[in-house]
Motif scaffolding. Structure first.
Motif, mmCIF file in Angstrom:
data_model
loop_
_atom_site.group_PDB
_atom_site.id
_atom_site.type_symbol
_atom_site.label_atom_id
_atom_site.label_comp_id
_atom_site.label_asym_id
_atom_site.label_seq_id
_atom_site.Cartn_x
_atom_site.Cartn_y
_atom_site.Cartn_z
ATOM 1 N N ASP A 195 -126.955 12.864 38.501
ATOM 2 C CA ASP A 195 -128.079 12.620 39.418
ATOM 3 C C ASP A 195 -129.137 13.706 39.279
ATOM 4 O O ASP A 195 -130.350 13.418 39.313
ATOM 5 N N ALA A 198 -131.104 13.325 36.072
ATOM 6 C CA ALA A 198 -132.037 12.210 36.176
ATOM 7 C C ALA A 198 -133.294 12.610 36.941
ATOM 8 O O ALA A 198 -134.399 12.140 36.644
ATOM 9 N N ARG A 199 -133.142 13.496 37.883
ATOM 10 C CA ARG A 199 -134.277 13.897 38.711
ATOM 11 C C ARG A 199 -135.066 15.056 38.125
ATOM 12 O O ARG A 199 -136.300 15.056 38.132
#
Length: 228
Positions: A195, A198-199
């Motif tokens: 996560d 991805a950010r």
């Protein structure tokens, strides 16, 4: 006002185990700024919700809270996975400004752009059981920021990790210069690696925030903030 200089390399060196200044690990000073890039003034910090900022690395979300007239309780004994530590209270004219890592110590729920199940319930809520508490709607943990974010209700095993703030009475500005609990942050990075990549991009979440870090109201930071 305390001054400290450094770089991402210095930050990561501290992260890898150099603990100084009592139980806190010292990192390069980051001035707290508003969304427009101006230094954040204590008088402009709201009492109705938490502000979200990153420190000391881009992927570490933190809450800045103005407790208003509710006093903190300094010099109380708390304990996390690294051992016992004293809670020194908040900073500011009334000790009303406090900051903590905004990662629940139960199952690592944290504020994200889409949703934040962790919030500061200034006016109370059904889960909070009282006003001025941090609640995690994911699994029902409740923390008291006036008592060093100790656990009041729920399954969380330890307090939220504190961020060390520095307040300048002359300018009414705040900075962050230390954190407690980087071992927990390492596990958070491992747990949410996909996560975070991805950010922030590969390695981006591990980058030093630099000498400034923006504070954003949780209502603007996350698209949905449940009110459990």
């Amino acid at each position: 006002m305390k001054v400290c200089a450094g770089s991402a390399a210095m930050a990561l060196a501290s992260w890898n185990g150099t603990a100084v200044a009592a139980d806190f690990e010292t990192f390069p000073v980051a001035k707290l700024i508003d969304h427009a890039g101006a230094p954040l003034k204590g008088t402009d910090i709201p009492t109705k919700e938490a502000l979200v900022f990153a420190y000391p690395l881009a992927g570490v979300p933190c809450f800045l809270i103005n407790l208003g007239d509710r006093p903190t309780k300094p010099n109380i004994a708390l304990k996390n996975e690294e051992g016992d530590y004293p809670w020194r209270g908040g900073v500011g004219p009334k000790g009303q400004f406090v900051a903590f890592v905004a990662i629940c110590t139960h199952q690592m729920s944290y504020p994200q752009p889409k949703v934040s199940y962790l919030r500061y319930a200034a006016s109370g809520s059904e889960l909070a059981g009282g006003s001025g508490r941090i609640v995690c709607c994911a699994h029902g943990s409740v923390y008291d920021p006036a008592d060093g974010a100790k656990v009041v209700i729920g399954p969380a095993p330890m307090p939220l990790m504190p961020i060390r703030l520095v307040y300048d009475p002359g300018s009414d500005e705040l900075s962050a210069d230390g954190i407690m609990g980087m071992a927990y942050i390492k596990r958070f990075f491992t747990t949410y690696k996909a996560d975070l990549i991805a950010r922030f991009g590969p390695g981006g979440y591990r980058q030093d925030v630099g000498d400034k870090t923006a504070c954003i109201p949780i209502s603007q930071y996350s698209g949905l903030v449940p009110t459990c």
